[in-house]
Design an enzyme around this catalytic site. Structure first.
Site, PDB file in Angstrom:
ATOM      1  N   CYS A 173      26.421  55.802  60.338  1.00 27.27           N
ATOM      2  CA  CYS A 173      25.772  55.367  59.108  1.00 27.27           C
ATOM      3  C   CYS A 173      24.277  55.222  59.415  1.00 27.27           C
ATOM      4  CB  CYS A 173      26.346  54.041  58.639  1.00 27.27           C
ATOM      5  SG  CYS A 173      25.448  53.331  57.231  1.00 27.27           S
ATOM      6  N   ASP A 196      31.076  56.439  61.295  1.00 27.94           N
ATOM      7  CA  ASP A 196      31.779  56.966  60.128  1.00 27.94           C
ATOM      8  C   ASP A 196      32.698  58.073  60.625  1.00 27.94           C
ATOM      9  OD1 ASP A 196      30.610  55.415  58.071  1.00 27.94           O
ATOM     10  OD2 ASP A 196      28.839  56.690  58.069  1.00 27.94           O
TER      11      ASP A 196
END
EC number: 1.7.1.13
Length: 154
Positions: free
Chosen positions: A52, A59
């Site tokens: 992120c 992620d």
């Protein structure tokens, strides 16, 4: 088939390191020995990882890349290293997914390419990103990507 199409490959069969960034990653390609046939090639990366850009938290996504080759085939080890280079790269889901597709299209000049980025939830919301380069070439079988909608524990 001639071995000459493989002579310029630098990563396959050799010791390699994970590139520090997608920009540093070097994709490799070979001439398509079946360029007169329209067919689909699928790569699946069920454990794709990026960061992120705001929090630095990881992620995770399940990527499915389908392409109908033109003159070139991507060398799979170089693709794996390119995708792995995102593990320390900060970008939103949409940017990661589309950047991968555009880099492949620019590098391979395929007849057609599509990507499905099935991102696992962050903040309770899964984000799925889809893109394709145009109309599917006539007569080519493109199977469903086979990734069900996210359901959680339900």
């Amino acid at each position: 088939m001639s071995e000459d199409i493989y002579q310029n490959l630098k990563q396959l069969g050799g010791e390699t390191r994970i590139p520090a960034s997608p920009e540093e990653a070097e994709l490799e390609r070979v001439a398509n020995p079946q360029a007169d046939v329209a067919y689909n090639v699928r790569f699946t990366a069920p454990e794709f990882t990026s960061l992120c850009p705001m929090t630095g938290q990881p992620d995770f996504a399940h990527l499915v890349i389908d392409y109908v080759p033109g003159p070139w085939l991507v060398e799979s080890k170089s693709l794996k290293l390119f995708l792995t280079s995102f593990r320390n790269h900060g970008a939103f889901h949409e940017d990661c997914t589309i950047s991968i597709a555009r880099r492949l299209v620019d590098f391979l000049d395929p007849q057609w390419l599509r990507i499905g980025g099935y991102w696992y939830p962050r903040g309770g919301i899964p984000i799925d990103v889809f893109w394709q380069s145009g109309t599917i070439p006539e007569g080519v079988w493109i199977p469903d990507q086979g990734v069900p909608p996210y359901r959680g524990r339900g």
